[in-house]
Scaffold this active site. Structure first.
Site, PDB file in Angstrom:
ATOM      1  N   ASP A 100       0.780  -1.238   0.000  1.00  0.00           N
ATOM      2  CA  ASP A 100       0.000   0.000   0.000  1.00  0.00           C
ATOM      3  C   ASP A 100       0.809   1.284   0.000  1.00  0.00           C
ATOM      4  OD1 ASP A 100       1.085   0.072   2.515  1.00  0.00           O
ATOM      5  OD2 ASP A 100      -0.738  -0.554   3.550  1.00  0.00           O
ATOM      6  N   GLU A 122      -0.218  -9.063  -1.021  1.00  0.00           N
ATOM      7  CA  GLU A 122      -0.869  -8.464   0.150  1.00  0.00           C
ATOM      8  C   GLU A 122      -2.048  -7.586  -0.304  1.00  0.00           C
ATOM      9  OE1 GLU A 122       0.491  -5.295   3.178  1.00  0.00           O
ATOM     10  OE2 GLU A 122       1.263  -7.123   4.070  1.00  0.00           O
ATOM     11  N   GLU A 136      -2.259   5.243   2.618  1.00  0.00           N
ATOM     12  CA  GLU A 136      -2.185   3.806   2.293  1.00  0.00           C
ATOM     13  C   GLU A 136      -3.528   3.197   1.902  1.00  0.00           C
ATOM     14  OE1 GLU A 136      -0.772   5.240   4.935  1.00  0.00           O
ATOM     15  OE2 GLU A 136       1.378   4.895   4.692  1.00  0.00           O
ATOM     16  N   HIS A 213       5.655   6.006  12.705  1.00  0.00           N
ATOM     17  CA  HIS A 213       5.983   6.729  11.465  1.00  0.00           C
ATOM     18  C   HIS A 213       4.778   7.194  10.655  1.00  0.00           C
ATOM     19  CE1 HIS A 213       4.830   3.625   8.536  1.00  0.00           C
ATOM     20  NE2 HIS A 213       5.263   2.744   9.404  1.00  0.00           N
ATOM     21  N   ARG A 215       1.964   8.893   8.643  1.00  0.00           N
ATOM     22  CA  ARG A 215       1.811  10.310   8.273  1.00  0.00           C
ATOM     23  C   ARG A 215       0.701  11.003   9.076  1.00  0.00           C
ATOM     24  NH1 ARG A 215       4.795   9.632   3.645  1.00  0.00           N
ATOM     25  NH2 ARG A 215       5.356  11.509   2.509  1.00  0.00           N
ATOM     26  N   HIS A 246      12.462   5.980  13.140  1.00  0.00           N
ATOM     27  CA  HIS A 246      12.330   6.096  11.678  1.00  0.00           C
ATOM     28  C   HIS A 246      13.161   7.287  11.185  1.00  0.00           C
ATOM     29  CE1 HIS A 246      10.372   6.596   7.763  1.00  0.00           C
ATOM     30  NE2 HIS A 246       9.784   5.421   7.933  1.00  0.00           N
TER      31      HIS A 246
HETATM   32  C1  UD1 Z   1       6.552   5.158   3.717  1.00  0.00           C
HETATM   33  C2  UD1 Z   1       5.197   4.770   3.131  1.00  0.00           C
HETATM   34  C3  UD1 Z   1       4.340   4.087   4.186  1.00  0.00           C
HETATM   35  C4  UD1 Z   1       5.096   2.938   4.838  1.00  0.00           C
HETATM   36  C5  UD1 Z   1       6.429   3.438   5.359  1.00  0.00           C
HETATM   37  C6  UD1 Z   1       7.250   2.315   5.933  1.00  0.00           C
HETATM   38  C7  UD1 Z   1       4.126   6.219   1.445  1.00  0.00           C
HETATM   39  C8  UD1 Z   1       3.441   7.478   1.168  1.00  0.00           C
HETATM   40  N1  UD1 Z   1       4.487   5.990   2.703  1.00  0.00           N
HETATM   41  O1  UD1 Z   1       6.312   6.158   4.699  1.00  0.00           O
HETATM   42  O2  UD1 Z   1       3.168   3.584   3.584  1.00  0.00           O
HETATM   43  O3  UD1 Z   1       4.329   2.412   5.886  1.00  0.00           O
HETATM   44  O4  UD1 Z   1       7.171   4.035   4.280  1.00  0.00           O
HETATM   45  O5  UD1 Z   1       8.332   2.799   6.689  1.00  0.00           O
HETATM   46  O6  UD1 Z   1       4.351   5.433   0.548  1.00  0.00           O
HETATM   47  N2  UD1 Z   1      14.001   8.629   5.031  1.00  0.00           N
HETATM   48  C9  UD1 Z   1      15.387   8.542   4.996  1.00  0.00           C
HETATM   49  N3  UD1 Z   1      15.961   7.333   4.712  1.00  0.00           N
HETATM   50  C10 UD1 Z   1      15.228   6.202   4.495  1.00  0.00           C
HETATM   51  C11 UD1 Z   1      13.826   6.288   4.552  1.00  0.00           C
HETATM   52  C12 UD1 Z   1      13.222   7.522   4.815  1.00  0.00           C
HETATM   53  O7  UD1 Z   1      16.087   9.524   5.198  1.00  0.00           O
HETATM   54  O8  UD1 Z   1      15.810   5.135   4.243  1.00  0.00           O
HETATM   55  C13 UD1 Z   1      13.368   9.956   5.321  1.00  0.00           C
HETATM   56  C14 UD1 Z   1      13.452  10.920   4.127  1.00  0.00           C
HETATM   57  O9  UD1 Z   1      13.633  12.216   4.612  1.00  0.00           O
HETATM   58  C15 UD1 Z   1      12.064  10.788   3.510  1.00  0.00           C
HETATM   59  C16 UD1 Z   1      11.216  10.622   4.766  1.00  0.00           C
HETATM   60  O10 UD1 Z   1      11.982   9.760   5.609  1.00  0.00           O
HETATM   61  O11 UD1 Z   1      11.713  11.925   2.745  1.00  0.00           O
HETATM   62  C17 UD1 Z   1       9.839  10.037   4.558  1.00  0.00           C
HETATM   63  O12 UD1 Z   1       9.875   8.876   3.731  1.00  0.00           O
HETATM   64  P1  UD1 Z   1       8.542   8.443   2.898  1.00  0.00           P
HETATM   65  O13 UD1 Z   1       8.830   7.185   2.149  1.00  0.00           O
HETATM   66  O14 UD1 Z   1       8.046   9.612   2.120  1.00  0.00           O
HETATM   67  O15 UD1 Z   1       7.474   8.198   4.021  1.00  0.00           O
HETATM   68  P2  UD1 Z   1       7.431   7.155   5.208  1.00  0.00           P
HETATM   69  O16 UD1 Z   1       6.818   7.824   6.376  1.00  0.00           O
HETATM   70  O17 UD1 Z   1       8.736   6.481   5.328  1.00  0.00           O
HETATM   71  N1  UDP Z   2      11.620  -3.099  10.973  1.00  0.00           N
HETATM   72  C1  UDP Z   2      13.013  -3.224  10.867  1.00  0.00           C
HETATM   73  N2  UDP Z   2      13.812  -2.375  11.610  1.00  0.00           N
HETATM   74  C2  UDP Z   2      13.287  -1.423  12.415  1.00  0.00           C
HETATM   75  C3  UDP Z   2      11.871  -1.281  12.492  1.00  0.00           C
HETATM   76  C4  UDP Z   2      11.065  -2.130  11.737  1.00  0.00           C
HETATM   77  O1  UDP Z   2      13.521  -4.086  10.159  1.00  0.00           O
HETATM   78  O2  UDP Z   2      14.066  -0.703  13.061  1.00  0.00           O
HETATM   79  C5  UDP Z   2      10.767  -3.992  10.145  1.00  0.00           C
HETATM   80  C6  UDP Z   2       9.647  -4.703  10.885  1.00  0.00           C
HETATM   81  O3  UDP Z   2      10.089  -5.953  11.405  1.00  0.00           O
HETATM   82  C7  UDP Z   2       8.581  -4.876   9.808  1.00  0.00           C
HETATM   83  C8  UDP Z   2       8.800  -3.695   8.904  1.00  0.00           C
HETATM   84  O4  UDP Z   2      10.097  -3.180   9.214  1.00  0.00           O
HETATM   85  O5  UDP Z   2       8.796  -6.057   9.029  1.00  0.00           O
HETATM   86  C9  UDP Z   2       7.741  -2.661   9.176  1.00  0.00           C
HETATM   87  O6  UDP Z   2       8.085  -1.485   8.547  1.00  0.00           O
HETATM   88  P1  UDP Z   2       7.390  -0.112   8.860  1.00  0.00           P
HETATM   89  O7  UDP Z   2       6.858  -0.129  10.258  1.00  0.00           O
HETATM   90  O8  UDP Z   2       8.363   0.927   8.491  1.00  0.00           O
HETATM   91  O9  UDP Z   2       6.220  -0.064   7.775  1.00  0.00           O
HETATM   92  P2  UDP Z   2       4.708  -0.576   7.740  1.00  0.00           P
HETATM   93  O10 UDP Z   2       4.705  -2.039   8.032  1.00  0.00           O
HETATM   94  O11 UDP Z   2       3.930   0.243   8.725  1.00  0.00           O
HETATM   95  O12 UDP Z   2       4.280  -0.259   6.344  1.00  0.00           O
END
Ligand code: UD1
Ligand code: UDP
Length: 386
Positions: A100, A122, A136, A213, A215, A246
């Protein structure tokens, strides 16, 4: 002999990578029948690379789109543009997307524009609320509209799709691939390599594992959760909070302001999947707004307080391992405290339940694809829980 089936997996964030890894590995076990191609948007960078490295996956295409503070528009536009080029060059027979995220939606839209079939792993999770989780819920609904083969993890997810008039022949119940990844990763003999995880005595201390994390929780809702945690740590001297934060700067800012420098609160970088999954297994309880962790922790018999108002994963809620508590400071404090003082309630929530999978979801998905394309004689059996 017919040409092998070219199957492209498209993903971009940590959870998609963890849950697609078993599928990518399974696709590679059928040379001659399947040509697998991996394309990542890298909507996440470091958090994606951690997973790719653990599972030994080397993408054929890496769009490297992540930018600090990216918006939904940034992710959608950059993914679509990049995938246009990749799909035009590769012309796969089918594109597999997962879950999602905005990468998921853009991946399915790009495949549709190229008239390439879409398989959704999924599929069928729903809250029924357009804005929760945001974005999502709409990402998975829109992806569902563009999908040709829906791999539903559970019977509940299948029923959601059938209620939306999806053709039953296009839906296959597989179990969730997250359980494939989890079972391959959690091990009682696993030893943490570095502090603080290596220094905690998991027998005498009660570890509360926290991740946040979403939004829709950014800002004040998360601040209230962290304040509740501060109250808990002040009250219970045997509690250690382990909080892999995060990388989103909007999460980090509030975490540091509310929990920075507190004794027994360990604010650490996101963990690699192997230590993280093993940490769930050693924790006392979990507070999270994550989707995937709501599936993992119940399988390991760990109570989960979900910091959200809705969930698309009702199975563990029904089994009693998971409770929705939202983000109200008083409620989060009360529910956490209750699990720390009321042993009967703790035991009730801590009985392991496994409605999400049996570790063979990826195999079912790939076997179904082979059968559907005339490359295997028998249709695989669907997943049934319990
Ligand atoms: C995204 C997904 C969310 C998912 C989550 C898992 C969307 C809109 N959101 O949210 O569905 O549950 O990932 O974690 O698709 N960043 C880093 N390094 C990384 C990852 C993130 O620096 O490796 C920072 C960056 O500044 C980035 C911000 O996190 O711009 C947000 O990342 P983004 O993918 O936009 O949203 P998430 O909240 O991570
Ligand atoms: N996870 C990880 N390291 C962390 C936190 C989470 O490997 O420090 C794994 C966790 O076991 C799960 C996945 O990341 O499999 C969940 O990711 P996240 O919570 O970012 O996204 P969501 O599942 O909400 O989309």
């Amino acid at each position: 002999m017919a040409a092998p089936l070219k199957i492209m997996t498209v993903f971009g964030t940590r959870p998609e990578a963890i849950k697609m890894a078993p599928v990518v590995l399974e696709l590679s076990r059928h040379p001659g029948l399947i040509t697998p191609v991996v394309a990542v948007t890298a909507q996440h960078r470091e958090m994606l690379d951690q997973v790719l490295q653990l599972f030994g996956i080397v993408p054929g295409h890496d769009l490297d789109i992540m930018a600090q503070g990216q918006t939904l528009f940034d992710i959608t536009c950059r993914s679509l543009q990049g995938l246009n080029t990749v799909l035009a060059a590769e012309r796969p027979d089918i594109v597999l997307v997962h879950g999602d995220t905005t990468t998921t939606f853009a991946g399915s839209l790009a495949a549709f524009y190229h008239r390439i079939a879409v398989g959704h792993v999924e599929a069928g999770l729903r809250t029924g609320n357009k804005f929760s989780p945001f974005p999502e819920e709409m990402n998975r609904k829109l992806t569902g509209s563009l999908t040709d083969l829906h791999f539903a993890p559970t019977a509940t997810a299948r029923d959601n799709l059938l209620a939306e008039a999806v053709d039953p022949a296009a839906v296959f119940v597989t179990g969730n691939t997250v359980i494939d990844a989890l079972l391959a990763t959690v091990d009682d003999r696993y030893e943490f390599a570095v502090p603080p995880l290596a220094d905690i005595d998991y027998r005498s201390r009660r570890v509360i594992l926290v991740t946040t994390h979403r939004r829709e929780n950014l800002g004040e809702p998360l601040r209230h959760v962290y304040q509740a945690l501060r109250d808990i740590v002040g009250e219970f001297a045997d509690v250690e909070v382990v909080f892999p934060v995060h990388r989103n700067p909007r999460v980090r800012e509030v975490v540091n302001a509310e929990l920075g420098g507190l004794a027994r609160v360990h604010l650490i970088d996101p963990l690699d999947y192997q230590p993280f999954a093993n940490l769930i297994a050693r924790s006392h309880l979990v507070l999270t707004d994550s989707g995937g962790i709501q599936e993992e922790a119940p399988s390991l018999g760990k109570p989960v307080l979900v910091l959200r108002d809705t969930t698309e994963r009702p199975e563990a809620l029904a089994a009693g391992t998971v409770k929705l508590v939202g983000t109200d400071r008083r409620r989060v404090y009360d529910e956490t405290r209750r699990l720390l003082v009321d042993q009967a309630e703790y035991r009730r929530m801590a009985s392991a339940c496994n409605p999400y999978g049996d570790g063979r979801a990826a195999r079912r998905i790939v076997d179904f694809l082979l059968w559907k394309h005339g490359l295997a004689a028998a249709k695989p059996e669907p997943y049934t829980s319990g």
